[in-house]
Design a protein around this motif. Structure first.
Motif, mmCIF file in Angstrom:
data_model
loop_
_atom_site.group_PDB
_atom_site.id
_atom_site.type_symbol
_atom_site.label_atom_id
_atom_site.label_comp_id
_atom_site.label_asym_id
_atom_site.label_seq_id
_atom_site.Cartn_x
_atom_site.Cartn_y
_atom_site.Cartn_z
ATOM 1 N N ALA A 45 0.840 -1.209 0.000
ATOM 2 C CA ALA A 45 0.000 0.000 0.000
ATOM 3 C C ALA A 45 0.873 1.256 0.000
ATOM 4 O O ALA A 45 0.567 2.229 -0.712
ATOM 5 N N LEU A 46 1.934 1.218 0.768
ATOM 6 C CA LEU A 46 2.827 2.378 0.826
ATOM 7 C C LEU A 46 3.404 2.681 -0.561
ATOM 8 O O LEU A 46 3.421 3.828 -1.017
ATOM 9 N N GLY A 47 3.872 1.631 -1.227
ATOM 10 C CA GLY A 47 4.431 1.828 -2.561
ATOM 11 C C GLY A 47 3.379 2.336 -3.529
ATOM 12 O O GLY A 47 3.643 3.226 -4.358
ATOM 13 N N LEU A 48 2.196 1.791 -3.394
ATOM 14 C CA LEU A 48 1.090 2.213 -4.252
ATOM 15 C C LEU A 48 0.798 3.701 -4.062
ATOM 16 O O LEU A 48 0.653 4.466 -5.031
ATOM 17 N N ILE A 49 0.729 4.128 -2.796
ATOM 18 C CA ILE A 49 0.425 5.538 -2.494
ATOM 19 C C ILE A 49 1.557 6.433 -2.996
ATOM 20 O O ILE A 49 1.302 7.489 -3.596
ATOM 21 N N ALA A 50 2.793 5.993 -2.771
ATOM 22 C CA ALA A 50 3.937 6.791 -3.223
ATOM 23 C C ALA A 50 3.867 6.978 -4.735
ATOM 24 O O ALA A 50 4.114 8.079 -5.261
ATOM 25 N N GLY A 51 3.520 5.897 -5.415
ATOM 26 C CA GLY A 51 3.431 5.990 -6.862
ATOM 27 C C GLY A 51 2.306 6.917 -7.302
ATOM 28 O O GLY A 51 2.483 7.758 -8.195
ATOM 29 N N LEU A 52 1.147 6.760 -6.672
ATOM 30 C CA LEU A 52 -0.007 7.577 -7.066
ATOM 31 C C LEU A 52 0.233 9.068 -6.801
ATOM 32 O O LEU A 52 -0.246 9.924 -7.534
ATOM 33 N N THR A 53 0.957 9.360 -5.713
ATOM 34 C CA THR A 53 1.154 10.774 -5.371
ATOM 35 C C THR A 53 2.426 11.333 -5.993
ATOM 36 O O THR A 53 2.722 12.510 -5.828
ATOM 37 N N GLY A 54 3.200 10.473 -6.674
ATOM 38 C CA GLY A 54 4.340 10.984 -7.429
ATOM 39 C C GLY A 54 5.617 11.131 -6.631
ATOM 40 O O GLY A 54 6.503 11.881 -7.023
ATOM 41 N N LEU A 55 5.716 10.410 -5.511
ATOM 42 C CA LEU A 55 6.966 10.486 -4.744
ATOM 43 C C LEU A 55 8.029 9.643 -5.437
ATOM 44 O O LEU A 55 7.764 8.498 -5.810
ATOM 45 N N PRO A 56 9.228 10.167 -5.626
ATOM 46 C CA PRO A 56 10.277 9.411 -6.314
ATOM 47 C C PRO A 56 10.646 8.133 -5.559
ATOM 48 O O PRO A 56 10.631 8.094 -4.320
ATOM 49 N N GLU A 57 10.994 7.115 -6.297
ATOM 50 C CA GLU A 57 11.310 5.805 -5.728
ATOM 51 C C GLU A 57 12.446 5.899 -4.697
ATOM 52 O O GLU A 57 12.418 5.252 -3.659
ATOM 53 N N GLU A 58 13.422 6.753 -4.991
ATOM 54 C CA GLU A 58 14.578 6.803 -4.077
ATOM 55 C C GLU A 58 14.191 7.365 -2.703
ATOM 56 O O GLU A 58 14.777 7.001 -1.685
ATOM 57 N N THR A 59 13.178 8.239 -2.687
ATOM 58 C CA THR A 59 12.754 8.762 -1.369
ATOM 59 C C THR A 59 12.084 7.659 -0.563
ATOM 60 O O THR A 59 12.230 7.580 0.650
ATOM 61 N N LEU A 60 11.360 6.816 -1.269
ATOM 62 C CA LEU A 60 10.709 5.689 -0.603
ATOM 63 C C LEU A 60 11.763 4.738 -0.026
ATOM 64 O O LEU A 60 11.659 4.283 1.113
ATOM 65 N N GLN A 61 12.757 4.480 -0.843
ATOM 66 C CA GLN A 61 13.834 3.587 -0.392
ATOM 67 C C GLN A 61 14.525 4.151 0.850
ATOM 68 O O GLN A 61 14.789 3.431 1.808
ATOM 69 N N ALA A 62 14.795 5.451 0.814
ATOM 70 C CA ALA A 62 15.486 6.077 1.945
ATOM 71 C C ALA A 62 14.629 6.039 3.207
ATOM 72 O O ALA A 62 15.121 5.798 4.310
ATOM 73 N N ALA A 63 13.336 6.279 3.028
ATOM 74 C CA ALA A 63 12.436 6.265 4.194
ATOM 75 C C ALA A 63 12.381 4.870 4.806
ATOM 76 O O ALA A 63 12.405 4.710 6.026
ATOM 77 N N LEU A 64 12.296 3.857 3.939
ATOM 78 C CA LEU A 64 12.267 2.479 4.441
ATOM 79 C C LEU A 64 13.557 2.153 5.184
ATOM 80 O O LEU A 64 13.541 1.558 6.259
ATOM 81 N N ALA A 65 14.661 2.563 4.579
ATOM 82 C CA ALA A 65 15.953 2.258 5.189
ATOM 83 C C ALA A 65 16.062 2.892 6.567
ATOM 84 O O ALA A 65 16.577 2.296 7.515
ATOM 85 N N LYS A 66 15.523 4.126 6.703
ATOM 86 C CA LYS A 66 15.621 4.827 7.990
ATOM 87 C C LYS A 66 14.743 4.146 9.043
ATOM 88 O O LYS A 66 15.202 3.864 10.159
ATOM 89 N N VAL A 67 13.502 3.871 8.690
ATOM 90 C CA VAL A 67 12.576 3.320 9.682
ATOM 91 C C VAL A 67 12.943 1.885 10.038
ATOM 92 O O VAL A 67 12.804 1.465 11.186
#
Lengths: 173, 277, 580
Positions: free
Chosen positions: C141-163
């Motif tokens: 769901a997180l990836g889906l939302i990131a994609g729908l709202t246009g967040l770049p993939e690398e920001t998602l990766q960084a957020a996952l890595a941090k949390v």
């Protein structure tokens, strides 16, 4: 009379004598202040006089001490016969409506305890200089006892209703 | 002459020039005197001592001393003193209270002060009555003591503060009597010198509302036992105690609670970095 | 009536689920990714009464503009499941053009969703997760939302890595794979709320909750001792401070109750250490007697009240501005003290810092009224300025004979002797007292000390910090509000301005002492004023009416929690009021 063999030197006895007179002085001051605060002027004045007398006794002891080095004693290291320094008037017996008769009776008991203390030192033996000093101090203390007795004779015991207060105590905090 | 022997004057130096409002004959006078004797004996500089209290006759003590003091609200003195001692471990902090202030309205704080075991000395002047409000029963009052608020008596068993203190973790437990000023001074000295939370109950008669307590003089006795560090023995001793045994009844070896302060603090701007995107 | 701001890049997302679905974690990751992508945003969590495993919703709003309120509707709702969704329905307004992502594994969406008319698209979140070793639907769901709202993939990766730092490389890779699966799926879905790419920004940004911000402000102000009793929604302040104080050389103590915590901080402050506690309404009620002690004994302390629905236990997890009366008037006797309120999450830093400054400068308790919405919402904001107050308690170093702690000094603030200062010994006193601190029931002492304690507060120069006065200062219509309500009001006024209607906005930070002259000056030229607040009984409105000389007719728009104000609601209220 209880023997008090613990007093071994003149310095030791003087330390006791000084503490005893100082405590008596402080105690009369405390009582005077208490009675002043409770507006019992007559008894307060009387306690102030007693305090002054004790202060003179403190000075006389200090004169005897002179250059002598006295031992340091913690409050509980004094070898009193009772719970505290004998000449200190029993603070728990004070009352805001007490009369000179009560005050002087209190003082008489204190002076008598002081005399008892010196007597106990005499009876406890010890070296001759201790004995000599204890005898002198006992003589002085006996004079005080007689003085207070004479003073007390001027104030006959009040009636049983002396502590009657028509007003109730006051609510504070 | 050696000035050390001038104990009465040394003690008097800890008194302020404010005159107590207590009734003449009150046991609290002696407790005040014992506190000053203890301070003098320990040679504490008055500015390094803070005496904290709540509300009640006994809680008036700070104003009568020439130390720092705090006369706070009813029942919270141990909490206030805890904050002070934790913030200022260099100070000697003494708490003065009474049976109503300390065991009724302040009951919960009593438990947790014992449990927390901060290095405080807690002196409770117990006269089994509320004096400032004119003679109501306190948690330590006998169940059949007649009074206007609970006519015929409370019907409630008296609270045993020493047992509670032991069960809650106090590190030093003693009982004194105001008629024994030297003994009380000694208990206070030992309480201050013992690390952790030291609880000293002082039987202190109320001559106005409990004139019967003048007889306590005949009831008290030195506890016929030595201080113990055995909590089981102390529990048996305190549970079977009639309330009139004087002396140190328990001394434990718990480490006092302290807050740890880092020796190498960082600046606030350094910890802000955690929020940076 | 509502006119939202899609053109600025603005999307609101709700992610719901229950029983360990992990929606809150996914929401936090989404906010973190958005921050990295250069967006502003706000993350609000809503949950049931269960400690764990209950239904939960992560409510996230992302925007290219600063965000201080929830939007009128959610543009995207992703349901990991629909358990007990009915209790959230009223918090999750949907419009016909909203997109609902439903997992067919959960059966058809519930009626409360269908009846909104929102477009429902089925995505097999659970099946997609199963396809990834150790994959979880919340990450899909997180990836889906990131994609729908246009967040770049690398920001998602960084957020996952941090949390997921510390959970191991395997867990990270599993989550990432699931998220990327969701991201890939988003490409085939139609959604018109995609955020534009950020163009970079000059100001550095923070990601912070109001509770953390308040804690930070306290530390900036010099607080080094905190005593506290846990209470929702203030606990995060305390937990953050426990770690924060340890780093800056302070300490936090957990007290047995609020009666103890307030007295502990009074004791610590009396000892010279700036001290604070944080609580909520029930705790504040318990503390009031001792706050009065701090007034009388003139010991500086700071108390943060993170308000929740009341009275009594009320609604611990929801916001309300209904502790105003107790903060202003809860102390017995005439007890002047400071009450301040932050007007945004970022402003919690400033206001808590300012509260410490005022308390220490004036030797008085300062109450800070935050609330659950400010406290527990997490936002991406511009880094708050550090105003670096030169806070210094007036103390004495050396004292001669006759030190008078409560001396009637000019300005009312008398030098305080800190224990340890030779010759400064005094008794801090809760009884009325003489200048020396001796108990007194004399009329002259009582009046002199009452005057002293009042005058020091009234005579202080609070400067421009007393209020935020913004928007259109030439308008003759004014909106007066306070605290967290200022956020949605500001957004409503922005929308109204876009329609050509302008208002003056006054948001007092300084609630006590009442400052009627300052308010009168702020209202100069105003013909009418509307007071907006989240209180059933209009506490703020009545306070203004009672203590301020409002030079204009004033009306009130007020309602209780737990629902937050949304800009559209306020646009409608303000427009109707201004047209009347």
């Amino acid at each position: 009379m209880t023997e008090n063999p613990g007093i071994a030197s003149v310095a030791d006895l003087l330390a006791h004598a000084h503490a005893m007179e100082s405590e008596a002085h402080e105690r009369y001051l405390d009582l005077a202040e208490q009675l002043e605060l409770h507006r019992n002027v007559e008894v307060a004045t009387l306690f102030r006089k007693l305090a002054q007398i004790e202060q003179l006794h403190v000075r006389k002891i200090l004169d005897r001490v002179g250059a002598l080095e006295l031992p340091h004693l913690s409050p509980w290291e004094y070898r009193w016969l009772d719970d505290e320094a004998p000449e200190a008037a029993s603070i728990g017996e004070a009352h805001y409506m007490m009369t000179p008769h009560h005050a002087l009776s209190l003082a008489l008991r204190a002076e008598q305890r002081a005399l008892d203390f010196y007597s106990s030192v005499l009876e406890g033996g010890g070296n001759s200089s201790v004995q000599e000093l204890a005898r002198e101090l006992a003589v002085e203390e006996r004079e005080h006892v007689e003085l207070v007795k004479t003073w007390l004779a001027k104030y006959p015991e009040p009636g049983a209703d002396w502590a009657e207060d028509p007003d109730p105590p006051v609510y504070q905090e | 002459m050696n000035t050390q022997t001038v104990s009465a004057s040394a003690a008097r130096a800890y008194k302020s020039d404010v005159k107590p409002v207590w009734c003449p004959g009150c046991g609290d006078f002696t407790v005040l005197s014992a506190i000053t004797k203890a301070f003098a004996e320990l040679g504490l500089p008055p500015e390094q001592v803070a005496v904290v209290s709540g509300i009640g006759c006994s809680s008036r003590i700070p104003a009568y001393l020439n130390t720092y003091g705090f006369h706070g609200v009813h029942g919270r003195a141990t909490a206030l003193a805890t904050g002070l001692k934790l913030a200022r471990p260099d100070l000697t902090v003494v708490v003065a209270s009474g049976d109503g202030d300390g065991f009724s309205i302040g009951g919960n704080h009593f438990l947790h002060a014992c449990r927390r075991n901060v290095d405080l000395t807690y002196i409770v002047m117990d006269n089994r009555v509320y004096g400032m409000t004119k003679g109501q029963p306190s948690p330590t009052t006998e169940p059949d003591w007649d009074n206007a608020l609970t006519p015929g008596g409370t019907g409630l068993r008296a609270f045993n503060p020493l047992v509670i203190a032991l069960a809650s973790g106090a590190n030093f437990i003693a009982r004194g009597f105001s008629g024994d000023p030297v003994g009380t001074a000694r208990l206070i000295v030992e309480a201050i010198e013992t690390p952790g939370f030291s609880f000293v109950e002082v039987l202190s008669p109320c001559v106005t509302f409990r004139p019967d307590q003048r007889d306590w003089r005949n009831a008290v006795r030195p506890a016929p036992v030595q201080p113990t560090g055995d909590i089981g023995a102390a529990a048996r001793r305190l549970m079977t105690d009639d309330g009139f045994n004087l002396g140190v009844l328990y001394v434990g070896s718990r480490t006092p609670y302290q807050t740890h302060r880092t020796a190498a603090p960082v600046s606030p701007s350094e910890i802000e970095q955690q929020f940076a995107v | 009536m509502s006119e939202d701001s899609a053109e600025f890049g603005n999307v609101s997302i709700a992610l719901t689920g229950s029983g360990g679905a992990g929606v809150i974690t996914a929401g936090a990751m989404l906010l973190d990714a958005a921050a990295r992508a250069g967006c502003y945003g706000m993350f609000v969590r809503s949950s049931g009464p269960q400690i764990r495993g209950g239904e939960a919703a992560a409510l996230i709003r992302l925007s290219m503009q600063p965000v201080e309120a929830q939007d009128d509707v959610f543009h995207l709702l992703v349901g990991l499941d629909w358990h007990n969704i009915e209790r959230f329905a009223v918090e999750l307004p949907l419009a016909a053009n909203s997109l609902v992502i439903a997992d067919p594994a959960n059966g058809p969406p519930p009626e409360v969703i269908i009846e909104t008319g929102a477009r429902i698209v089925e995505v097999p979140l659970k099946d997609m997760a199963k396809a990834v070793p150790n994959g979880r639907p919340n990450m899909v769901a997180l990836g889906l939302i990131a994609g729908l709202t246009g967040l770049p993939e690398e920001t998602l990766q960084a957020a996952l890595a941090k949390v997921l730092e510390g959970k191991g490389e395997k867990a990270l890779q599993a989550s990432l794979a699931a998220a990327l699966a969701g991201l890939a799926t988003s490409a085939g879905l139609e959604f018109d709320r995609r955020l534009p790419a950020a163009t970079g920004h000059e100001k550095s940004r923070w990601q912070i909750s109001g509770n953390q911000a308040a804690g930070l402000g306290a530390i900036r102000g010099g607080v080094r001792f905190v005593a506290a009793y846990p209470i929702t929604p203030a606990t995060e302040i305390l937990e953050w401070l426990a770690a924060g104080l340890a780093k800056v050389g302070g300490a936090l103590v957990q007290a047995e109750d609020e009666l103890a915590s307030i007295n502990m901080i009074i004791g610590a402050s009396y000892g010279g250490t700036p001290a604070l506690t944080a609580t909520s309404g029930p705790g504040l009620a318990l503390m009031t007697e001792s706050i009065g002690l701090a007034v009388a004994s003139e010991v500086p302390i700071v108390v943060i009240d993170v308000m929740r629905g009341g009275p009594s236990t009320g609604i611990p997890t929801k916001s309300e501005q209904s502790d105003l009366n107790i903060a202003l008037f809860g102390l017995h006797g005439d007890a002047p003290h400071i009450v301040v309120a932050p007007a945004s999450i970022g402003d919690c830093v400033f206001t808590a810092n300012w509260a410490v400054h005022l308390a220490e400068s004036l030797q008085v308790p300062a109450l800070v009224l935050s609330d659950q919405f400010l406290g527990q919402s997490r936002a991406i904001i511009d880094q708050p300025a550090d105003l670096a107050f030169a806070t210094q308690r007036l103390t004495v170093e050396t004292v001669g004979d006759g030190y008078r702690r409560y001396a009637l000094a000019a300005g009312g603030v008398s030098p305080m002797a800190i224990p340890g200062t030779p010759g400064g010994q005094y008794t801090a006193e809760g009884l009325e007292h003489t200048p020396r601190g001796m108990p007194s029931s004399q009329v002259t002492d009582h009046v002199a000390q009452l005057d002293k304690r009042r005058d020091k507060i009234l005579g202080f120069d609070y400067g421009d910090h007393w209020a935020q006065i913004t928007e259109d200062v030439d308008s003759d219509l004014a909106i007066i509000t306070w605290g967290s309500t200022a956020g949605p009001v500001r957004e409503a006024l922005n929308r109204l301005r876009a329609g050509g209607r302008t208002f003056r906005l006054i948001v007092p930070r300084l609630l006590a002492p009442a400052s009627p002259q300052r308010m009168a000056a702020a209202l100069r030229g105003v013909k009418r004023a509307l007071v907006i607040e989240q209180s059933h009984s209009a506490q703020f409105f009545h306070y203004l009416r009672g203590y301020f000389d409002l030079p204009c007719p004033a009306d009130s728009y007020h309602r209780p929690g737990p629902l937050p104000f949304r800009p559209g609601e306020l646009v409608e209220q303000i427009a109707n009021w201004s047209a009347a």
